[in-house]
Design an enzyme around this catalytic site. Sequence first.
Site, PDB file in Angstrom:
ATOM      1  N   ASP A  51      15.858  31.648  40.387  1.00  0.00           N
ATOM      2  CA  ASP A  51      17.241  31.413  39.995  1.00  0.00           C
ATOM      3  C   ASP A  51      17.360  31.388  38.470  1.00  0.00           C
ATOM      4  O   ASP A  51      16.506  30.818  37.789  1.00  0.00           O
ATOM      5  CB  ASP A  51      17.664  30.052  40.564  1.00  0.00           C
ATOM      6  CG  ASP A  51      19.162  29.893  40.574  1.00  0.00           C
ATOM      7  OD1 ASP A  51      19.746  29.881  41.663  1.00  0.00           O
ATOM      8  OD2 ASP A  51      19.756  29.775  39.468  1.00  0.00           O
ATOM      9  N   ALA A  75      25.675  36.480  39.349  1.00  0.00           N
ATOM     10  CA  ALA A  75      26.834  35.585  39.232  1.00  0.00           C
ATOM     11  C   ALA A  75      27.556  35.514  40.570  1.00  0.00           C
ATOM     12  O   ALA A  75      27.403  36.408  41.409  1.00  0.00           O
ATOM     13  CB  ALA A  75      27.788  36.122  38.157  1.00  0.00           C
ATOM     14  N   TYR A 141      37.189  32.515  38.679  1.00  0.00           N
ATOM     15  CA  TYR A 141      36.196  33.574  38.531  1.00  0.00           C
ATOM     16  C   TYR A 141      36.403  34.327  37.208  1.00  0.00           C
ATOM     17  O   TYR A 141      35.485  34.459  36.396  1.00  0.00           O
ATOM     18  CB  TYR A 141      36.291  34.536  39.737  1.00  0.00           C
ATOM     19  CG  TYR A 141      35.548  35.820  39.543  1.00  0.00           C
ATOM     20  CD1 TYR A 141      34.163  35.822  39.395  1.00  0.00           C
ATOM     21  CD2 TYR A 141      36.215  37.046  39.491  1.00  0.00           C
ATOM     22  CE1 TYR A 141      33.474  37.005  39.196  1.00  0.00           C
ATOM     23  CE2 TYR A 141      35.536  38.231  39.301  1.00  0.00           C
ATOM     24  CZ  TYR A 141      34.163  38.203  39.156  1.00  0.00           C
ATOM     25  OH  TYR A 141      33.489  39.372  38.956  1.00  0.00           O
TER      26      TYR A 141
HETATM   27  N1  UFG Z   1      43.537  44.076  50.498  1.00  0.00           N
HETATM   28  C1  UFG Z   1      44.269  44.219  51.653  1.00  0.00           C
HETATM   29  N2  UFG Z   1      43.662  43.899  52.836  1.00  0.00           N
HETATM   30  C2  UFG Z   1      42.368  43.457  52.907  1.00  0.00           C
HETATM   31  C3  UFG Z   1      41.633  43.314  51.687  1.00  0.00           C
HETATM   32  C4  UFG Z   1      42.263  43.638  50.505  1.00  0.00           C
HETATM   33  O1  UFG Z   1      45.441  44.610  51.645  1.00  0.00           O
HETATM   34  O2  UFG Z   1      41.883  43.177  53.993  1.00  0.00           O
HETATM   35  C5  UFG Z   1      44.188  44.457  49.237  1.00  0.00           C
HETATM   36  C6  UFG Z   1      44.216  43.328  48.215  1.00  0.00           C
HETATM   37  O3  UFG Z   1      45.356  42.540  48.405  1.00  0.00           O
HETATM   38  C7  UFG Z   1      44.219  44.115  46.909  1.00  0.00           C
HETATM   39  C8  UFG Z   1      43.433  45.393  47.240  1.00  0.00           C
HETATM   40  O4  UFG Z   1      43.422  45.483  48.645  1.00  0.00           O
HETATM   41  O5  UFG Z   1      45.523  44.480  46.595  1.00  0.00           O
HETATM   42  C9  UFG Z   1      42.012  45.331  46.753  1.00  0.00           C
HETATM   43  O6  UFG Z   1      41.440  44.123  47.177  1.00  0.00           O
HETATM   44  P1  UFG Z   1      39.894  43.774  47.035  1.00  0.00           P
HETATM   45  O7  UFG Z   1      39.695  42.408  47.610  1.00  0.00           O
HETATM   46  O8  UFG Z   1      39.077  44.888  47.571  1.00  0.00           O
HETATM   47  O9  UFG Z   1      39.670  43.765  45.466  1.00  0.00           O
HETATM   48  P2  UFG Z   1      40.438  42.916  44.329  1.00  0.00           P
HETATM   49  O10 UFG Z   1      41.308  43.888  43.607  1.00  0.00           O
HETATM   50  O11 UFG Z   1      41.048  41.682  44.856  1.00  0.00           O
HETATM   51  O12 UFG Z   1      39.198  42.422  43.504  1.00  0.00           O
HETATM   52  C10 UFG Z   1      38.653  43.159  42.483  1.00  0.00           C
HETATM   53  C11 UFG Z   1      37.206  42.762  42.302  1.00  0.00           C
HETATM   54  C12 UFG Z   1      37.107  41.331  41.832  1.00  0.00           C
HETATM   55  C13 UFG Z   1      37.967  41.143  40.618  1.00  0.00           C
HETATM   56  C14 UFG Z   1      39.387  41.546  40.917  1.00  0.00           C
HETATM   57  C15 UFG Z   1      40.281  41.438  39.705  1.00  0.00           C
HETATM   58  O13 UFG Z   1      36.501  42.911  43.508  1.00  0.00           O
HETATM   59  O14 UFG Z   1      35.765  41.050  41.489  1.00  0.00           O
HETATM   60  O15 UFG Z   1      39.408  42.907  41.334  1.00  0.00           O
HETATM   61  O16 UFG Z   1      41.578  41.146  40.118  1.00  0.00           O
HETATM   62  F1  UFG Z   1      37.973  39.857  40.238  1.00  0.00           F
END
Ligand code: UFG
Length: 329
Positions: A51, A75, A141
């Site tokens: 770690d 992380a 985060y």
């Molecule tokens: N989404 C859905 N259905 C799902 C999962 C996601 O509609 O089942 C949508 C989310 O609302 C979002 C998009 O798909 O609009 C992408 O979602 P993700 O969870 O795949 O990714 P994020 O954009 O939330 O997250 C990414 C990175 C994170 C980072 C973030 C910054 O994975 O590490 O962008 O906002 F912090």
Amino acid sequence: MAVLVLGGAGYIGSHTVYELIDRGEDTIVIDNLQTGHIDAIHPDSKFYKGDIRDKEFLDNVFKKEKIDAVIHFAASSLVSESMIDPLKYYDNNLYGTMTLLRSMVENNVDKIIFSSTAATYGEPENIPIKETDRTVPINTYGETKLSMEKMFKWVSVAHNIKYVSLRYFNAAGAHKSGKIGEDHLPETHLIPLILQVPNNKRENVKIFGDDYDTKDGTCIRDYIHVTDLAQAHILAIDYLKKTGKSDIFNLGNGVGFSVKEIIDSARKVTGHPIPAEICPRRSGDPAKLIASNEKAERILGWKPVYTKPENIIESAWRWHKNNPSGFKD
Ligand code: UFG
């Protein structure tokens, strides 16, 4: 060159190790295997289980190996978890990085590339987002990643450490060999969740909100292939070796796709109807995140190869179809 990859058993870390080894670099992996997978570690890398908050352990690795540069992926990275258990994020991300930097300073290792995120920007003030835009994270985060960037900045002033911070947009896809890919527990990311439907692991995919101010009402993201991300880390090491200048870069394709467009693309790639259900918004989701990748292209010479969502989803689908339950461990 000997490169130490912290978190080299994780999703982006393992793909970067594959690219380093392809380029003939000596690669040493550290991972505590809490979220990483033993089978994701390249067999030609040298592995130490431990770690990054354990300074004695880090000191021992730095003493045994002659490390030229460090790439730091180790992380915690789940936005929703970071809101429920913020102290876990301060401990793992900030205390972990602090311990690593102490050990690097004491062991005279002076180059580090590390994972940052689009979450450092919070609600963007401009689209596409530039590195100079306002950074006001809206979750723990993103806050810890921004604090990590600042820690590097001040430590580099006092000690002779040079760093490159890479702000990833939406990492996706899998290695061309089909040997490694994305495997998170719990899975929260859009593309792997969509692909669980044709893999008979879920009945439908949930769309979190269709009332955003976007062309079809669903959120827009900039999806970037994990191998393109991996290549940027290698270019960043070359850049640090050549110039000795610390810097921050966005890594995205510079093009946004809506949730509905990504689902449509997955339907084409898999030939499966993939039913979708409109659900309420997920809290903390900005409507639109698109990177300006102009700086990474101009300064690092980085040019993403997987520019179409179909290509990214195809590579992800190859991995998930052949490994429906992810890695064996
Ligand atoms: N989404 C859905 N259905 C799902 C999962 C996601 O509609 O089942 C949508 C989310 O609302 C979002 C998009 O798909 O609009 C992408 O979602 P993700 O969870 O795949 O990714 P994020 O954009 O939330 O997250 C990414 C990175 C994170 C980072 C973030 C910054 O994975 O590490 O962008 O906002 F912090």
